[in-house]
Write a protein that holds these residues in place. Structure first.
Motif, PDB file in Angstrom:
ATOM      1  N   GLY A 165       0.898  -1.060  -0.024  1.00  0.00           N
ATOM      2  CA  GLY A 165       0.109   0.104   0.257  1.00  0.00           C
ATOM      3  C   GLY A 165       0.936   0.999   0.044  1.00  0.00           C
ATOM      4  N   THR A 166       2.263   1.591  -0.707  1.00  0.00           N
ATOM      5  CA  THR A 166       2.882   2.820  -0.648  1.00  0.00           C
ATOM      6  C   THR A 166       3.438   2.618  -1.995  1.00  0.00           C
ATOM      7  OG1 THR A 166       5.184   1.473  -0.099  1.00  0.00           O
ATOM      8  CG2 THR A 166       3.979   1.649   1.727  1.00  0.00           C
ATOM      9  N   PRO A 167       3.855   4.165  -2.021  1.00  0.00           N
ATOM     10  CA  PRO A 167       4.175   4.529  -3.772  1.00  0.00           C
ATOM     11  C   PRO A 167       5.530   3.779  -3.965  1.00  0.00           C
ATOM     12  CG  PRO A 167       3.624   6.603  -2.318  1.00  0.00           C
ATOM     13  CD  PRO A 167       2.865   4.913  -1.348  1.00  0.00           C
ATOM     14  N   GLU A 168       6.019   3.235  -2.502  1.00  0.00           N
ATOM     15  CA  GLU A 168       7.625   2.933  -3.214  1.00  0.00           C
ATOM     16  C   GLU A 168       7.269   1.447  -3.387  1.00  0.00           C
ATOM     17  OE1 GLU A 168       7.816   6.239  -0.238  1.00  0.00           O
ATOM     18  OE2 GLU A 168       6.170   4.733  -0.324  1.00  0.00           O
ATOM     19  N   ALA A 169       6.250   0.594  -3.298  1.00  0.00           N
ATOM     20  CA  ALA A 169       5.632  -0.763  -2.900  1.00  0.00           C
ATOM     21  C   ALA A 169       5.917  -0.521  -4.642  1.00  0.00           C
ATOM     22  CB  ALA A 169       5.048  -1.239  -2.782  1.00  0.00           C
ATOM     23  N   TYR A 170       4.891   0.438  -4.729  1.00  0.00           N
ATOM     24  CA  TYR A 170       4.451   0.602  -6.529  1.00  0.00           C
ATOM     25  C   TYR A 170       5.584   0.163  -7.274  1.00  0.00           C
ATOM     26  CZ  TYR A 170       2.070   1.258 -10.929  1.00  0.00           C
ATOM     27  OH  TYR A 170       2.258   1.510 -12.504  1.00  0.00           O
ATOM     28  N   VAL A 171       5.964   1.541  -7.250  1.00  0.00           N
ATOM     29  CA  VAL A 171       7.726   1.741  -7.887  1.00  0.00           C
ATOM     30  C   VAL A 171       8.462   0.568  -8.301  1.00  0.00           C
ATOM     31  CG1 VAL A 171       9.685   2.848  -8.075  1.00  0.00           C
ATOM     32  CG2 VAL A 171       7.247   4.234  -7.551  1.00  0.00           C
ATOM     33  N   ASP A 172       8.622  -0.273  -7.335  1.00  0.00           N
ATOM     34  CA  ASP A 172       9.592  -1.429  -7.201  1.00  0.00           C
ATOM     35  C   ASP A 172       8.572  -1.825  -8.131  1.00  0.00           C
ATOM     36  OD1 ASP A 172      11.255  -3.170  -5.521  1.00  0.00           O
ATOM     37  OD2 ASP A 172       9.949  -4.498  -5.028  1.00  0.00           O
ATOM     38  N   PHE A 173       7.427  -2.390  -8.165  1.00  0.00           N
ATOM     39  CA  PHE A 173       7.388  -3.389  -9.184  1.00  0.00           C
ATOM     40  C   PHE A 173       6.832  -3.108 -10.644  1.00  0.00           C
ATOM     41  CE2 PHE A 173       2.635  -3.472 -11.594  1.00  0.00           C
ATOM     42  CZ  PHE A 173       2.929  -4.265 -11.692  1.00  0.00           C
ATOM     43  N   ALA A 174       6.987  -1.520 -10.482  1.00  0.00           N
ATOM     44  CA  ALA A 174       6.425  -1.120 -12.236  1.00  0.00           C
ATOM     45  C   ALA A 174       7.869  -0.726 -13.175  1.00  0.00           C
ATOM     46  CB  ALA A 174       5.582   0.488 -11.666  1.00  0.00           C
ATOM     47  N   GLN A 175       9.121  -0.165 -11.933  1.00  0.00           N
ATOM     48  CA  GLN A 175      10.725  -0.724 -12.815  1.00  0.00           C
ATOM     49  C   GLN A 175      10.521  -2.195 -13.172  1.00  0.00           C
ATOM     50  OE1 GLN A 175      12.041   3.252 -10.743  1.00  0.00           O
ATOM     51  NE2 GLN A 175      12.454   1.262  -9.794  1.00  0.00           N
ATOM     52  N   GLY A 176       9.950  -2.621 -12.358  1.00  0.00           N
ATOM     53  CA  GLY A 176       9.913  -4.211 -12.872  1.00  0.00           C
ATOM     54  C   GLY A 176       9.631  -4.908 -14.333  1.00  0.00           C
ATOM     55  N   TYR A 177       8.153  -3.954 -13.589  1.00  0.00           N
ATOM     56  CA  TYR A 177       6.912  -4.709 -15.323  1.00  0.00           C
ATOM     57  C   TYR A 177       7.512  -4.085 -16.165  1.00  0.00           C
ATOM     58  CZ  TYR A 177       2.540  -5.752 -16.666  1.00  0.00           C
ATOM     59  OH  TYR A 177       1.865  -6.383 -17.935  1.00  0.00           O
ATOM     60  N   TYR A 178       7.743  -2.375 -16.283  1.00  0.00           N
ATOM     61  CA  TYR A 178       7.765  -1.941 -17.682  1.00  0.00           C
ATOM     62  C   TYR A 178       8.879  -2.035 -17.527  1.00  0.00           C
ATOM     63  CZ  TYR A 178       2.603  -0.833 -16.425  1.00  0.00           C
ATOM     64  OH  TYR A 178       1.283  -0.210 -16.189  1.00  0.00           O
ATOM     65  N   GLU A 179      10.267  -2.392 -16.997  1.00  0.00           N
ATOM     66  CA  GLU A 179      11.327  -2.381 -17.363  1.00  0.00           C
ATOM     67  C   GLU A 179      11.722  -0.366 -17.484  1.00  0.00           C
ATOM     68  OE1 GLU A 179      11.673  -5.013 -20.606  1.00  0.00           O
ATOM     69  OE2 GLU A 179      11.883  -6.740 -18.812  1.00  0.00           O
ATOM     70  N   ARG A 180      11.682   0.130 -16.608  1.00  0.00           N
ATOM     71  CA  ARG A 180      12.287   1.765 -17.049  1.00  0.00           C
ATOM     72  C   ARG A 180      12.015   2.669 -15.383  1.00  0.00           C
ATOM     73  NH1 ARG A 180       6.659   2.086 -19.882  1.00  0.00           N
ATOM     74  NH2 ARG A 180       5.119   3.569 -18.513  1.00  0.00           N
ATOM     75  N   ASP A 181      12.777   3.304 -15.515  1.00  0.00           N
ATOM     76  CA  ASP A 181      12.577   4.100 -13.898  1.00  0.00           C
ATOM     77  C   ASP A 181      11.033   4.607 -14.079  1.00  0.00           C
ATOM     78  OD1 ASP A 181      15.049   3.743 -13.867  1.00  0.00           O
ATOM     79  OD2 ASP A 181      16.101   5.485 -14.397  1.00  0.00           O
ATOM     80  N   VAL A 182      10.627   5.182 -12.847  1.00  0.00           N
ATOM     81  CA  VAL A 182       9.408   5.329 -12.533  1.00  0.00           C
ATOM     82  C   VAL A 182       9.464   6.287 -11.239  1.00  0.00           C
ATOM     83  CG1 VAL A 182       7.381   4.325 -11.939  1.00  0.00           C
ATOM     84  CG2 VAL A 182       8.506   2.987 -12.730  1.00  0.00           C
ATOM     85  N   ASP A 183       9.223   7.421 -11.835  1.00  0.00           N
ATOM     86  CA  ASP A 183       9.169   8.547 -10.699  1.00  0.00           C
ATOM     87  C   ASP A 183       8.677   8.265  -9.644  1.00  0.00           C
ATOM     88  OD1 ASP A 183      10.882  11.245 -10.508  1.00  0.00           O
ATOM     89  OD2 ASP A 183       8.240  12.071  -9.647  1.00  0.00           O
TER      90      ASP A 183
END
Length: 226
Positions: A165-183
């Motif tokens: 439930g944190t932005p940090e957890a989403y960033v961790d997921f999204a950077q792996g899933y989308y294979e790019r940096d996430v702000d």
């Protein structure tokens, strides 16, 4: 709860899920982020505020046969998850039976959902995780299910981002899933359900069309105003 600690099973999940209003907002934020980041052949996180009469639905599907659905109903909330590789899957036995204890104590108000066609195969609920919370409950609940020691129910990877439930957890997921940096700051903006500005949309996905993203997010229940 953080991005480095996944709930081991449904029994741990129900101890870390937030109250219903917070969970609903968390689900809407994930759906909006999915719309912003760009969908790869379909949505990963989605939210349908008109899933059924008086029912809203938070949805996750990874495109590989694993999914969850959380229904916000007039009687409370019903959640089910399905890990297609788990030994707890009904596909692992000839009778297509649910794992013992999974729905044994499910309240009567939610029992019609066990036959919901969207969740069933041959009239059997496809689920390895089930949890719920009636309006009168003060905590989330699950059945007396025993999780196999050498396997699991899929909770850890199915509900990882939602449970953290944190932005940090989403960033961790999204950077792996989308294979790019996430702000991170842009993700925090969306998690706070603030209006989707062009700057936020472009920061997260330079290829996105802001007006289209805002429209898609609004259909998923993301508030037009913060």
């Amino acid at each position: 709860m953080n991005a480095t600690h996944d709930p081991r099973d449904v029994h741990e999940l129900i101890t870390v899920l937030p109250d219903v209003p917070v969970l609903r907002d968390r689900c809407r934020a994930l759906a909006a982020l999915d719309a912003v980041m760009g969908r790869r052949g379909g949505s990963y996180f989605d939210y349908d505020p008109a899933w059924g009469p008086g029912v809203e639905a938070a949805l996750m599907t990874n495109g590989a046969g694993d999914e969850y659905t959380i229904l916000f109903t007039p009687d409370g909330v019903f959640g089910r998850g399905f890990d297609h590789e788990s030994w707890m899957s009904p596909y692992t036995n000839d009778d297509m039976a649910l794992w013992p204890g999974l729905v044994d104590t499910l309240p009567e108000v939610f029992r019609p959902l066990l036959a919901e066609p969207a969740f069933c195969d041959d009239d059997v609920l496809t689920a390895t995780v089930v949890f719920w919370r009636e309006n009168s409950d003060t905590a989330w609940r699950a059945g007396p299910v025993e999780i196999p020691d050498d396997d699991g129910d899929g909770t850890g990877f199915l509900f990882r981002v939602l449970a953290a439930g944190t932005p940090e957890a989403y960033v961790d997921f999204a950077q792996g899933y989308y294979e790019r940096d996430v702000d991170l700051e842009a993700v925090r903006h969306v998690f706070a359900l603030r209006p989707l500005t062009e700057a936020v949309v472009k920061t997260l996905n330079p290829r996105a069309e802001p007006s289209a993203v805002v429209e898609t997010a609004a259909r998923a229940g993301y508030p037009a105003r913060g």
